[in-house]
Write a protein that holds these residues in place. Structure first.
Motif, PDB file in Angstrom:
ATOM      1  N   SER A 177     -35.948 -32.251  34.036  1.00  0.00           N
ATOM      2  CA  SER A 177     -36.958 -31.330  34.565  1.00  0.00           C
ATOM      3  C   SER A 177     -36.661 -29.876  34.211  1.00  0.00           C
ATOM      4  CB  SER A 177     -37.092 -31.488  36.085  1.00  0.00           C
ATOM      5  OG  SER A 177     -35.885 -31.095  36.712  1.00  0.00           O
ATOM      6  N   GLN A 178     -35.385 -29.579  33.911  1.00  0.00           N
ATOM      7  CA  GLN A 178     -35.024 -28.205  33.545  1.00  0.00           C
ATOM      8  C   GLN A 178     -35.011 -28.010  32.031  1.00  0.00           C
ATOM      9  OE1 GLN A 178     -31.231 -27.914  35.461  1.00  0.00           O
ATOM     10  NE2 GLN A 178     -32.113 -27.769  37.500  1.00  0.00           N
ATOM     11  N   ASN A 179     -35.506 -29.020  31.289  1.00  0.00           N
ATOM     12  CA  ASN A 179     -35.565 -28.971  29.825  1.00  0.00           C
ATOM     13  C   ASN A 179     -34.209 -28.798  29.154  1.00  0.00           C
ATOM     14  OD1 ASN A 179     -38.381 -29.328  29.691  1.00  0.00           O
ATOM     15  ND2 ASN A 179     -38.673 -27.169  30.187  1.00  0.00           N
ATOM     16  N   VAL A 180     -33.149 -29.282  29.808  1.00  0.00           N
ATOM     17  CA  VAL A 180     -31.817 -29.257  29.210  1.00  0.00           C
ATOM     18  C   VAL A 180     -31.671 -30.433  28.258  1.00  0.00           C
ATOM     19  CG1 VAL A 180     -29.340 -29.439  29.700  1.00  0.00           C
ATOM     20  CG2 VAL A 180     -30.800 -28.066  31.191  1.00  0.00           C
ATOM     21  N   ILE A 181     -32.217 -31.589  28.663  1.00  0.00           N
ATOM     22  CA  ILE A 181     -32.241 -32.776  27.816  1.00  0.00           C
ATOM     23  C   ILE A 181     -33.643 -33.374  27.873  1.00  0.00           C
ATOM     24  CG2 ILE A 181     -29.795 -33.346  28.052  1.00  0.00           C
ATOM     25  CD1 ILE A 181     -30.604 -35.457  30.160  1.00  0.00           C
ATOM     26  N   THR A 182     -33.906 -34.318  26.971  1.00  0.00           N
ATOM     27  CA  THR A 182     -35.197 -35.002  26.949  1.00  0.00           C
ATOM     28  C   THR A 182     -34.980 -36.481  27.258  1.00  0.00           C
ATOM     29  OG1 THR A 182     -35.049 -35.589  24.616  1.00  0.00           O
ATOM     30  CG2 THR A 182     -35.976 -33.409  25.134  1.00  0.00           C
ATOM     31  N   ASP A 183     -36.043 -37.246  27.143  1.00  0.00           N
ATOM     32  CA  ASP A 183     -35.951 -38.698  27.329  1.00  0.00           C
ATOM     33  C   ASP A 183     -35.110 -39.362  26.256  1.00  0.00           C
ATOM     34  OD1 ASP A 183     -37.515 -38.658  29.585  1.00  0.00           O
ATOM     35  OD2 ASP A 183     -39.381 -38.969  28.493  1.00  0.00           O
ATOM     36  N   HIS A 184     -34.705 -38.615  25.240  1.00  0.00           N
ATOM     37  CA  HIS A 184     -33.917 -39.175  24.146  1.00  0.00           C
ATOM     38  C   HIS A 184     -32.420 -39.191  24.455  1.00  0.00           C
ATOM     39  CE1 HIS A 184     -37.580 -39.188  21.848  1.00  0.00           C
ATOM     40  NE2 HIS A 184     -37.749 -37.900  22.128  1.00  0.00           N
ATOM     41  N   THR A 185     -32.025 -38.615  25.599  1.00  0.00           N
ATOM     42  CA  THR A 185     -30.626 -38.632  26.031  1.00  0.00           C
ATOM     43  C   THR A 185     -30.512 -39.492  27.277  1.00  0.00           C
ATOM     44  OG1 THR A 185     -30.119 -36.444  25.127  1.00  0.00           O
ATOM     45  CG2 THR A 185     -28.728 -37.213  26.915  1.00  0.00           C
ATOM     46  N   ASN A 186     -29.565 -40.429  27.251  1.00  0.00           N
ATOM     47  CA  ASN A 186     -29.322 -41.293  28.405  1.00  0.00           C
ATOM     48  C   ASN A 186     -27.898 -41.106  28.894  1.00  0.00           C
ATOM     49  OD1 ASN A 186     -31.901 -42.758  28.414  1.00  0.00           O
ATOM     50  ND2 ASN A 186     -31.212 -43.453  26.403  1.00  0.00           N
ATOM     51  N   ILE A 187     -27.760 -40.782  30.163  1.00  0.00           N
ATOM     52  CA  ILE A 187     -26.452 -40.570  30.776  1.00  0.00           C
ATOM     53  C   ILE A 187     -26.123 -41.789  31.625  1.00  0.00           C
ATOM     54  CG2 ILE A 187     -25.121 -39.114  32.350  1.00  0.00           C
ATOM     55  CD1 ILE A 187     -26.977 -36.779  31.394  1.00  0.00           C
ATOM     56  N   SER A 188     -24.909 -42.313  31.458  1.00  0.00           N
ATOM     57  CA  SER A 188     -24.486 -43.506  32.192  1.00  0.00           C
ATOM     58  C   SER A 188     -23.327 -43.178  33.119  1.00  0.00           C
ATOM     59  CB  SER A 188     -24.024 -44.600  31.228  1.00  0.00           C
ATOM     60  OG  SER A 188     -25.063 -44.971  30.368  1.00  0.00           O
ATOM     61  N   VAL A 189     -23.389 -43.752  34.315  1.00  0.00           N
ATOM     62  CA  VAL A 189     -22.295 -43.654  35.275  1.00  0.00           C
ATOM     63  C   VAL A 189     -21.913 -45.081  35.631  1.00  0.00           C
ATOM     64  CG1 VAL A 189     -21.542 -42.768  37.513  1.00  0.00           C
ATOM     65  CG2 VAL A 189     -23.290 -41.527  36.211  1.00  0.00           C
ATOM     66  N   GLU A 190     -20.660 -45.421  35.394  1.00  0.00           N
ATOM     67  CA  GLU A 190     -20.180 -46.760  35.728  1.00  0.00           C
ATOM     68  C   GLU A 190     -18.971 -46.636  36.639  1.00  0.00           C
ATOM     69  OE1 GLU A 190     -19.406 -48.964  32.153  1.00  0.00           O
ATOM     70  OE2 GLU A 190     -21.459 -48.694  31.417  1.00  0.00           O
ATOM     71  N   SER A 191     -18.870 -47.553  37.596  1.00  0.00           N
ATOM     72  CA  SER A 191     -17.719 -47.526  38.494  1.00  0.00           C
ATOM     73  C   SER A 191     -17.238 -48.947  38.749  1.00  0.00           C
ATOM     74  CB  SER A 191     -18.081 -46.837  39.810  1.00  0.00           C
ATOM     75  OG  SER A 191     -19.107 -47.540  40.466  1.00  0.00           O
ATOM     76  N   ARG A 192     -15.951 -49.036  39.008  1.00  0.00           N
ATOM     77  CA  ARG A 192     -15.360 -50.341  39.297  1.00  0.00           C
ATOM     78  C   ARG A 192     -14.060 -50.141  40.080  1.00  0.00           C
ATOM     79  NH1 ARG A 192     -13.578 -48.944  34.212  1.00  0.00           N
ATOM     80  NH2 ARG A 192     -11.433 -49.498  33.680  1.00  0.00           N
ATOM     81  N   TYR A 193     -13.676 -51.159  40.823  1.00  0.00           N
ATOM     82  CA  TYR A 193     -12.378 -51.178  41.489  1.00  0.00           C
ATOM     83  C   TYR A 193     -11.404 -51.921  40.594  1.00  0.00           C
ATOM     84  CZ  TYR A 193     -14.642 -49.606  45.760  1.00  0.00           C
ATOM     85  OH  TYR A 193     -15.333 -48.875  46.683  1.00  0.00           O
ATOM     86  N   GLU A 194     -10.157 -51.472  40.616  1.00  0.00           N
ATOM     87  CA  GLU A 194      -9.141 -52.124  39.796  1.00  0.00           C
ATOM     88  C   GLU A 194      -7.846 -52.229  40.594  1.00  0.00           C
ATOM     89  OE1 GLU A 194      -7.138 -50.369  36.019  1.00  0.00           O
ATOM     90  OE2 GLU A 194      -8.970 -51.381  35.359  1.00  0.00           O
ATOM     91  N   PRO A 195      -7.328 -53.455  40.797  1.00  0.00           N
ATOM     92  CA  PRO A 195      -6.062 -53.597  41.514  1.00  0.00           C
ATOM     93  C   PRO A 195      -4.914 -53.001  40.704  1.00  0.00           C
ATOM     94  CG  PRO A 195      -7.056 -55.757  41.035  1.00  0.00           C
ATOM     95  CD  PRO A 195      -7.886 -54.719  40.363  1.00  0.00           C
ATOM     96  N   SER A 196      -3.938 -52.425  41.408  1.00  0.00           N
ATOM     97  CA  SER A 196      -2.780 -51.839  40.753  1.00  0.00           C
ATOM     98  C   SER A 196      -1.612 -51.871  41.734  1.00  0.00           C
ATOM     99  CB  SER A 196      -3.106 -50.399  40.314  1.00  0.00           C
ATOM    100  OG  SER A 196      -2.071 -49.897  39.497  1.00  0.00           O
ATOM    101  N   PHE A 197      -0.530 -51.171  41.375  1.00  0.00           N
ATOM    102  CA  PHE A 197       0.647 -51.097  42.240  1.00  0.00           C
ATOM    103  C   PHE A 197       1.090 -49.646  42.330  1.00  0.00           C
ATOM    104  CE2 PHE A 197       0.638 -55.347  40.461  1.00  0.00           C
ATOM    105  CZ  PHE A 197       0.888 -56.140  41.571  1.00  0.00           C
ATOM    106  N   ASP A 198       1.594 -49.253  43.496  1.00  0.00           N
ATOM    107  CA  ASP A 198       2.132 -47.897  43.618  1.00  0.00           C
ATOM    108  C   ASP A 198       3.585 -47.889  43.152  1.00  0.00           C
ATOM    109  OD1 ASP A 198       3.681 -48.909  45.687  1.00  0.00           O
ATOM    110  OD2 ASP A 198       2.605 -47.843  47.280  1.00  0.00           O
ATOM    111  N   ALA A 199       4.257 -46.738  43.281  1.00  0.00           N
ATOM    112  CA  ALA A 199       5.626 -46.590  42.794  1.00  0.00           C
ATOM    113  C   ALA A 199       6.605 -47.522  43.509  1.00  0.00           C
ATOM    114  CB  ALA A 199       6.069 -45.139  42.972  1.00  0.00           C
ATOM    115  N   ASN A 200       6.259 -47.951  44.716  1.00  0.00           N
ATOM    116  CA  ASN A 200       7.129 -48.856  45.480  1.00  0.00           C
ATOM    117  C   ASN A 200       6.785 -50.327  45.268  1.00  0.00           C
ATOM    118  OD1 ASN A 200       8.448 -46.623  46.662  1.00  0.00           O
ATOM    119  ND2 ASN A 200       6.755 -46.404  48.118  1.00  0.00           N
ATOM    120  N   GLY A 201       5.842 -50.612  44.381  1.00  0.00           N
ATOM    121  CA  GLY A 201       5.470 -51.986  44.114  1.00  0.00           C
ATOM    122  C   GLY A 201       4.437 -52.563  45.078  1.00  0.00           C
ATOM    123  N   LYS A 202       3.911 -51.714  45.961  1.00  0.00           N
ATOM    124  CA  LYS A 202       2.894 -52.162  46.918  1.00  0.00           C
ATOM    125  C   LYS A 202       1.539 -52.257  46.217  1.00  0.00           C
ATOM    126  CE  LYS A 202       0.400 -50.145  50.586  1.00  0.00           C
ATOM    127  NZ  LYS A 202       0.053 -48.820  50.855  1.00  0.00           N
TER     128      LYS A 202
END
Length: 195
Positions: free
Chosen positions: A2-27
């Protein structure tokens, strides 16, 4: 759009996910990873991506629009994950195309001078230098400045990140191809141990 910074020819994607890991203590912990990218349709990159030799965020409508979405997301939906003292890893990727830099490009010092700044080029750790005394002569320098512009934007515009333990990592690459579609930035945030 709406501010004419981009047009319909630009598509912005936001993706998110959870990922198991371990902290420094192995938890066992759970990390939350959020990535922001954009694609510009062929033929429109020249108007909406970075121009040749350009590295200021506001010189790319697509980059500017994507970072506005990052700001809005971290002040809105993702604000619940921003907690004082918590760790966030911010991976910023900057790319450049393969067009040779013939005469050198003056660096205006907008982000300060860099002497052997740690970056990852094609997955390998290396150092990169950029300063106002010397001309930009390598596409890797442009890729780095584009990536650093994201850090500069986040530091100045996303206030709640200041309370976190932030670790910025810069990844740069230079494409073999030539053209604006190879001059891009992307960013990935890893919120460590979100619960």
């Amino acid at each position: 759009k709406s501010q004419n910074v981009i047009t319909d020819h630009t598509n912005i994607s936001v993706e998110s996910r959870y990922e198991p890991s371990f902290d420094a203590n192995g938890k066992k912990i759970l990390n939350y990873i959020i990535s922001f990218t954009y694609e510009v349709e062929p033929g429109f990159s020249v108007h909406e991506d970075f121009g040749p030799g350009k590295y200021h965020i506001d010189e790319s409508g697509a980059a500017k629009a994507m970072l506005k979405i990052v700001k809005d997301a971290f002040e809105g939906d993702f604000a619940q994950y921003i907690k004082e003292g918590k760790k966030i890893n911010i991976k910023i990727s900057g790319t450049a195309d393969g067009t040779p830099i013939v005469h050198g490009i003056p660096y205006d010092g907008v982000y300060g001078d860099f002497d052997n700044e740690i970056v990852y080029k094609d997955g390998q750790m290396t150092g990169i230098s950029v300063n106002t005394k010397d001309l930009i002569k390598q596409n890797e320098q442009l890729a780095f400045l584009r990536a650093y512009g994201v850090c500069d934007f986040l530091t100045k515009n996303v206030a709640n990140l200041k309370d976190m333990n932030t670790d910025y990592q810069y990844h740069i690459s230079v494409a073999e191809g030539k053209g604006a579609e190879f001059r891009r930035i992307t960013t990935e945030f890893t919120l460590v141990d979100v619960y």
